[in-house]
Design an enzyme around this catalytic site. Structure first.
Site, mmCIF file in Angstrom:
data_model
loop_
_atom_site.group_PDB
_atom_site.id
_atom_site.type_symbol
_atom_site.label_atom_id
_atom_site.label_comp_id
_atom_site.label_asym_id
_atom_site.label_seq_id
_atom_site.Cartn_x
_atom_site.Cartn_y
_atom_site.Cartn_z
ATOM 1 N N TRP A 311 55.629 3.398 -44.502
ATOM 2 C CA TRP A 311 54.451 4.187 -44.132
ATOM 3 C C TRP A 311 53.203 3.690 -44.865
ATOM 4 O O TRP A 311 52.460 4.464 -45.465
ATOM 5 C CB TRP A 311 54.677 5.678 -44.387
ATOM 6 C CG TRP A 311 55.736 6.249 -43.517
ATOM 7 C CD1 TRP A 311 56.971 6.660 -43.882
ATOM 8 C CD2 TRP A 311 55.663 6.419 -42.093
ATOM 9 N NE1 TRP A 311 57.683 7.088 -42.791
ATOM 10 C CE2 TRP A 311 56.907 6.965 -41.672
ATOM 11 C CE3 TRP A 311 54.674 6.176 -41.136
ATOM 12 C CZ2 TRP A 311 57.186 7.263 -40.346
ATOM 13 C CZ3 TRP A 311 54.958 6.477 -39.812
ATOM 14 C CH2 TRP A 311 56.190 7.015 -39.425
ATOM 15 N N GLU A 528 49.792 12.616 -47.642
ATOM 16 C CA GLU A 528 49.164 13.073 -48.886
ATOM 17 C C GLU A 528 49.880 14.309 -49.453
ATOM 18 O O GLU A 528 49.276 15.143 -50.118
ATOM 19 C CB GLU A 528 47.677 13.390 -48.675
ATOM 20 C CG GLU A 528 46.837 12.221 -48.221
ATOM 21 C CD GLU A 528 46.661 11.155 -49.279
ATOM 22 O OE1 GLU A 528 47.017 11.409 -50.434
ATOM 23 O OE2 GLU A 528 46.173 10.074 -48.937
#
Length: 548
Positions: A311, A528
């Site tokens: 990712w 995040e």
């Protein structure tokens, strides 16, 4: 005449008292001796996360009350501001009493959390009762929607000419250069064109928070919020292009040696060096303590990196990797981790990853396509001898943690931009599309959606701006930044979903932008720090100390 601004301040205080009751209940369960016990926090996850959502909702109310007070003090608090305040407070106070949504099917309810008495006390506070009775009513939502249909928006001035100019500049840029092509870029699964990246660089996007001595703008996190919000209102990928520069700039600016700052910061600020954040691994996700990618220093002083990362956004078209890896396998957990500044070669027409020892494959995704996601594999990939951030081993995790406040504030700002994008599209469609001889916006369930979209956006926005203000003052704001990200992501998804619903079948069609916004919004609750991780961090972080 009712002074809704004064009532909002009083109601926010009552909500804070309710949140404190929830905190005490949680603390007694997970920190019985004054220190959080990790096993208890995991076992009592519903209680911890429920409190986190209650505290986040309370903080959003407080931030919005301060917005209303500032607006009133500057004589900008008109009817649309009053309606926005009433609707937002009415909804969020009702949620605190009846159940705060943690997802579409999970709620933090007072009875289940063992704070039913505190919920009753909140419900009977006089200011809260006024908002429950006259806040988010059918008539107030209709009145707000009618004003929105004429082009009015609630006060967004920041009482700072520079910040207001930043907003206008980037709103215009997004409108003229991003919005017209965003959907075609998305459908074609293309990178944002280099010409657009260069234009963004010339506007200072990549150096907003980098010190002026290194060629940046040195404007701070509030400016970064505005830039991210307005670019994301055009397309989340435009707003996200600066994220990796923000992370790299803060990592190097706070932790780098003088030589590392001089080497990298000017190029990052000017957009000549595009960085990418290389932290996550295939089997670790948010568990960074389990990072296994290994860096070994060989006799000539250079490093050799071996392992896999997952990712990694914008990995091919970048020049620098901020690379979290394990330099000391004998120290378990965070202590053995270091941050490397690893130079790489940008993708060419022949290869996405032309460097020896580095390979990658694209991860196909639903949305958030303009920079692309990759799996990376390292096989003795070389990193310069002076590539160890700060020149010290074992500091990587600590260095990274210091950037999370800014990263999460920026993610919250991106979420606000996506939420506004959803509203813009929904309003346009609801006023252009007719059914049964009238505009869609004439139907109460549609006008309700429009009103609620804006009311929640203002509350999430003000929570985000509040975190940015704390950061710019040099104050710790990790909890508030996490709250902003938590709420902003939920609001972006809710608005994107409402936008699709207003579009009906067309919202599900690829040719309509509503489908793209839905896909883009979904990632905000994951990256995040997923919402569940974020709630856990907030809950644990506040367990043994009262807020404020």
């Amino acid at each position: 005449m009712t002074d809704w601004v004064a009532k909002a301040a009083t109601a926010a205080e009552a909500a804070d008292a309710y949140a404190e009751a929830a905190r005490r209940k949680m603390a007694s369960a997970i920190a019985p001796d004054g220190r959080v016990v990790a096993a208890l926090a995991d076992r009592e996850q519903r209680l911890v996360h429920g409190f986190a959502w209650i505290a986040t909702t309370s903080e959003a109310l407080a931030a919005t009350a301060r917005w209303a007070a500032r607006s009133q003090a500057e004589d900008r608090f008109g009817k649309i501001e009053e309606l926005t305040l009433r609707v937002g407070f009415g909804e969020y106070l009702a949620q605190l009493i009846g159940g705060v949504p943690m997802s579409q099917s999970e709620f933090a309810r007072a009875g289940e959390l063992g704070i039913a008495d505190a919920a009753v006390a909140l419900a009977f506070d006089p200011a809260v009762q006024d908002f429950l009775g006259e806040g988010s009513t059918a008539s107030s939502r209709l009145a707000l929607a009618q004003r929105l249909r004429t082009g009015e928006l609630p006060d967004e001035a920041l009482d700072d000419d520079t910040m207001d100019m930043v907003r206008v500049q980037f709103r215009n840029f997004a409108r003229d250069r991003i919005t017209p092509s965003a959907h075609s870029w998305h459908l074609a699964d293309e990178l944002i064109p280099d010409t657009i990246v260069q234009e963004m660089a010339e506007l200072g996007v990549f150096g907003v928070c980098i010190d002026e001595e290194y060629g940046g703008l040195g404007l701070g996190k509030m400016a970064m919020c505005l830039v991210s919000e307005e670019l994301s209102r055009g397309w989340i990928c435009a707003g996200s292009l600066g994220t990796r520069s923000e992370i790299a700039g803060e990592l190097i600016g706070q932790n780098g040696t003088p030589e590392q700052k001089a080497q990298w910061l000017p190029g990052i600020a000017l957009g000549k060096v595009l960085p990418t954040a290389v932290f996550t691994e295939p089997d670790t996700g948010s568990d960074l303590a389990s990072v296994r990618t290994r860096a070994v220093q060989i006799p000539d002083g250079t490093w050799r990196v071996t392992g896999a990362k997952n990712w990694i956004t914008h990995a091919a078209r970048t020049d620098l990797m901020t690379l979290l890896c394990r330099t000391n396998p004998d120290i378990p957990g965070y202590g053995g981790l270091s941050m490397l500044l690893a130079a790489k070669t940008r993708a060419s027409s022949n290869a996405d990853f032309p460097d020896a020892g580095l390979d990658g494959s694209e991860i196909e995704v639903l949305g958030y396509r303009g920079m692309k996601e990759y799996c990376l594999s390292f096989d003795s990939f070389p990193v310069a001898a002076d590539g160890l951030l700060g020149g010290k081993e074992g500091q990587g995790f600590k260095q990274l943690m210091r950037t999370f406040e800014g990263a999460r504030i920026q993610t919250a700002a991106r979420a606000i931009g996506v939420g506004w994008n959803a509203f813009d599209l929904a309003l346009r469609y609801a006023t252009e599309r007719k059914q049964f001889g009238q505009q869609l916006a004439d139907f109460p369930r549609v006008s309700d959606k429009l009103a609620l979209m804006v009311a929640e956006l203002v509350m999430a926005r003000e929570l985000t701006y509040s975190a940015a203000r704390h950061k710019d003052k040099g104050e710790r704001c990790d909890i508030e930044a996490g709250m902003a990200k938590l709420l902003g992501a939920r609001v972006a998804w809710s608005n994107a979903d409402a936008n699709v619903q207003i579009h009906g079948g067309n919202g599900y069609a690829l040719e309509y932008e509503a489908s793209r916004i839905l896909c883009d919004a979904r990632i905000l609750n994951i990256f995040e720090g997923a919402a569940e991780i974020q709630a856990h961090v907030i809950g644990r972080g506040l367990a043994v100390s009262a807020r404020g």
